[in-house]
Structures are given as C-alpha cells and as structure tokens.
Design a protein around this motif. Structure first.
Motif, PDB file in Angstrom:
ATOM      1  N   SER A 292       0.779  -1.237  -0.188  1.00  0.00           N
ATOM      2  CA  SER A 292       0.104  -0.157  -0.043  1.00  0.00           C
ATOM      3  C   SER A 292       0.871   1.272   0.020  1.00  0.00           C
ATOM      4  O   SER A 292       1.955   1.410   0.681  1.00  0.00           O
ATOM      5  N   CYS A 293       0.368   2.315  -0.599  1.00  0.00           N
ATOM      6  CA  CYS A 293       1.161   3.574  -0.732  1.00  0.00           C
ATOM      7  C   CYS A 293       0.667   4.434   0.239  1.00  0.00           C
ATOM      8  O   CYS A 293       1.161   5.578   0.441  1.00  0.00           O
ATOM      9  N   ASP A 294      -0.358   3.995   1.054  1.00  0.00           N
ATOM     10  CA  ASP A 294      -1.063   4.939   1.971  1.00  0.00           C
ATOM     11  C   ASP A 294      -0.235   5.208   2.901  1.00  0.00           C
ATOM     12  O   ASP A 294       0.507   4.228   3.823  1.00  0.00           O
ATOM     13  N   PRO A 295       0.441   6.637   3.440  1.00  0.00           N
ATOM     14  CA  PRO A 295       1.337   6.882   4.554  1.00  0.00           C
ATOM     15  C   PRO A 295       1.134   6.306   5.844  1.00  0.00           C
ATOM     16  O   PRO A 295       1.967   6.038   6.734  1.00  0.00           O
TER      17      PRO A 295
ATOM     18  N   SER B  90     -11.398  -7.967  -5.945  1.00  0.00           N
ATOM     19  CA  SER B  90     -10.853  -7.292  -7.300  1.00  0.00           C
ATOM     20  C   SER B  90     -10.559  -5.931  -6.889  1.00  0.00           C
ATOM     21  O   SER B  90     -11.322  -5.171  -6.469  1.00  0.00           O
ATOM     22  N   ILE B  91      -9.565  -5.456  -7.463  1.00  0.00           N
ATOM     23  CA  ILE B  91      -9.237  -4.082  -7.723  1.00  0.00           C
ATOM     24  C   ILE B  91      -8.857  -3.544  -9.116  1.00  0.00           C
ATOM     25  O   ILE B  91      -8.509  -4.374  -9.949  1.00  0.00           O
ATOM     26  N   LEU B  92      -9.021  -2.297  -9.099  1.00  0.00           N
ATOM     27  CA  LEU B  92      -8.584  -1.478 -10.604  1.00  0.00           C
ATOM     28  C   LEU B  92      -7.129  -1.569 -10.861  1.00  0.00           C
ATOM     29  O   LEU B  92      -6.335  -1.217  -9.828  1.00  0.00           O
ATOM     30  N   VAL B  93      -6.928  -1.959 -11.923  1.00  0.00           N
ATOM     31  CA  VAL B  93      -5.358  -2.355 -12.456  1.00  0.00           C
ATOM     32  C   VAL B  93      -4.837  -0.831 -12.381  1.00  0.00           C
ATOM     33  O   VAL B  93      -3.671  -0.679 -12.175  1.00  0.00           O
ATOM     34  N   SER B  94      -5.613   0.273 -12.393  1.00  0.00           N
ATOM     35  CA  SER B  94      -5.046   1.668 -12.412  1.00  0.00           C
ATOM     36  C   SER B  94      -4.396   2.219 -11.145  1.00  0.00           C
ATOM     37  O   SER B  94      -3.813   3.004 -10.811  1.00  0.00           O
ATOM     38  N   ALA B  95      -4.762   1.126 -10.042  1.00  0.00           N
ATOM     39  CA  ALA B  95      -4.246   1.554  -8.836  1.00  0.00           C
ATOM     40  C   ALA B  95      -2.911   1.059  -8.598  1.00  0.00           C
ATOM     41  O   ALA B  95      -2.274   0.943  -7.422  1.00  0.00           O
ATOM     42  N   LEU B  96      -2.569   0.048  -9.453  1.00  0.00           N
ATOM     43  CA  LEU B  96      -1.241  -0.593  -9.336  1.00  0.00           C
ATOM     44  C   LEU B  96      -0.162   0.233 -10.004  1.00  0.00           C
ATOM     45  O   LEU B  96       0.004   0.209 -11.348  1.00  0.00           O
ATOM     46  N   TYR B  97       1.241   0.251  -9.351  1.00  0.00           N
ATOM     47  CA  TYR B  97       2.115   0.921  -9.803  1.00  0.00           C
ATOM     48  C   TYR B  97       3.408   0.226  -9.640  1.00  0.00           C
ATOM     49  O   TYR B  97       3.692  -0.520  -8.905  1.00  0.00           O
TER      50      TYR B  97
ATOM     51  N   THR C  11       6.593   1.806  -9.181  1.00  0.00           N
ATOM     52  CA  THR C  11       7.293   2.324  -8.047  1.00  0.00           C
ATOM     53  C   THR C  11       6.422   3.335  -7.170  1.00  0.00           C
ATOM     54  O   THR C  11       5.078   3.477  -7.670  1.00  0.00           O
ATOM     55  N   GLY C  12       6.721   3.465  -6.128  1.00  0.00           N
ATOM     56  CA  GLY C  12       6.230   4.352  -5.100  1.00  0.00           C
ATOM     57  C   GLY C  12       6.289   5.757  -5.382  1.00  0.00           C
ATOM     58  O   GLY C  12       5.785   6.600  -4.423  1.00  0.00           O
ATOM     59  N   THR C  13       6.687   6.319  -6.284  1.00  0.00           N
ATOM     60  CA  THR C  13       6.955   7.873  -6.493  1.00  0.00           C
ATOM     61  C   THR C  13       6.229   8.239  -7.791  1.00  0.00           C
ATOM     62  O   THR C  13       5.999   7.128  -8.771  1.00  0.00           O
ATOM     63  N   THR C  14       5.908   9.187  -7.961  1.00  0.00           N
ATOM     64  CA  THR C  14       5.137   9.985  -8.905  1.00  0.00           C
ATOM     65  C   THR C  14       5.990  10.454 -10.192  1.00  0.00           C
ATOM     66  O   THR C  14       7.553  10.329  -9.816  1.00  0.00           O
TER      67      THR C  14
ATOM     68  N   THR D  43      -1.708   7.252  -2.652  1.00  0.00           N
ATOM     69  CA  THR D  43      -2.804   5.962  -2.841  1.00  0.00           C
ATOM     70  C   THR D  43      -2.207   5.064  -3.845  1.00  0.00           C
ATOM     71  O   THR D  43      -1.458   5.252  -4.371  1.00  0.00           O
ATOM     72  N   GLY D  44      -3.151   3.786  -3.913  1.00  0.00           N
ATOM     73  CA  GLY D  44      -2.829   2.815  -4.662  1.00  0.00           C
ATOM     74  C   GLY D  44      -1.694   1.853  -4.058  1.00  0.00           C
ATOM     75  O   GLY D  44      -1.585   1.980  -2.728  1.00  0.00           O
ATOM     76  N   TYR D  45      -1.321   1.151  -4.969  1.00  0.00           N
ATOM     77  CA  TYR D  45      -0.113   0.184  -4.439  1.00  0.00           C
ATOM     78  C   TYR D  45       1.151   0.137  -5.178  1.00  0.00           C
ATOM     79  O   TYR D  45       0.944   0.198  -6.600  1.00  0.00           O
TER      80      TYR D  45
END
Length: 92
Positions: A22-25, A56-63, A65-68, A76-78
């Motif tokens: 999880s990317c949630d702080p 089931s989760i949206l694939v748009s939430a899967l990254y 890396t953890g940086t933008t 947000t996301g994973y």
C-alpha cells in the motif's frame, strides 16, 4: 508558448504472483495478484500473508514504483515490491 505533458510512466505488466504494498502513508497490507486477464480493468488479489480476503481491484491503482513522475511519494494505490517486473529485480 506550447506546453506538452510528460510521457506517462510505462504501465506495470501485471502478472499473477506479483506482490504490492500500500502507498497509503498510514500503512496497509501487502496484496498478491492471483489472476489477471490482459486488457481488463481489474485484477483479482488476496492478502499476501494469509491468502485470504479475495477481492478485485482496478489495475489503475497498481504502480511500478512508489513515486510519481514529479518525484513525490504516492499516497494512494499500491506499489510493486516483488515478483515479475519488480524494480529491484526481486522474485517472489
């Protein structure tokens, strides 16, 4: 003056067995992809530690890396931590 958007990051090649954090702080759970059909908008995941809590989760939430793109930490996301395509080359 012309403004162009930076190129979007390369999408993560989602494969069963990949582990995401999880990317949630505030923290969160590790999830593991158990099924994904390329071209669909959702992936089936379970809790990595127990294999329980299928969802089931949206694939748009899967990254990847953890940086933008701007270099900030995602909130947000994973982010991918292990498995095929992981940034550090770790295998699950």
């Amino acid at each position: 003056m012309s403004y162009t958007n930076p190129a979007p990051p390369a999408p993560v090649a989602i494969e069963p067995g990949q582990v995401y954090a999880s990317c949630d702080p505030r923290g969160g759970f590790l999830i593991r992809v158990v099924a994904y059909t390329p071209g669909t908008s959702r992936a089936d995941v379970v809790d990595h530690a127990t294999g329980k809590y299928p969802r089931s989760i949206l694939v748009s939430a899967l990254y990847a890396t953890g940086t933008t793109r701007a270099g900030r930490e995602r909130r947000t996301g994973y982010r991918l931590v292990s498995g095929p395509g992981a940034p550090d080359g770790a295998a699950s």
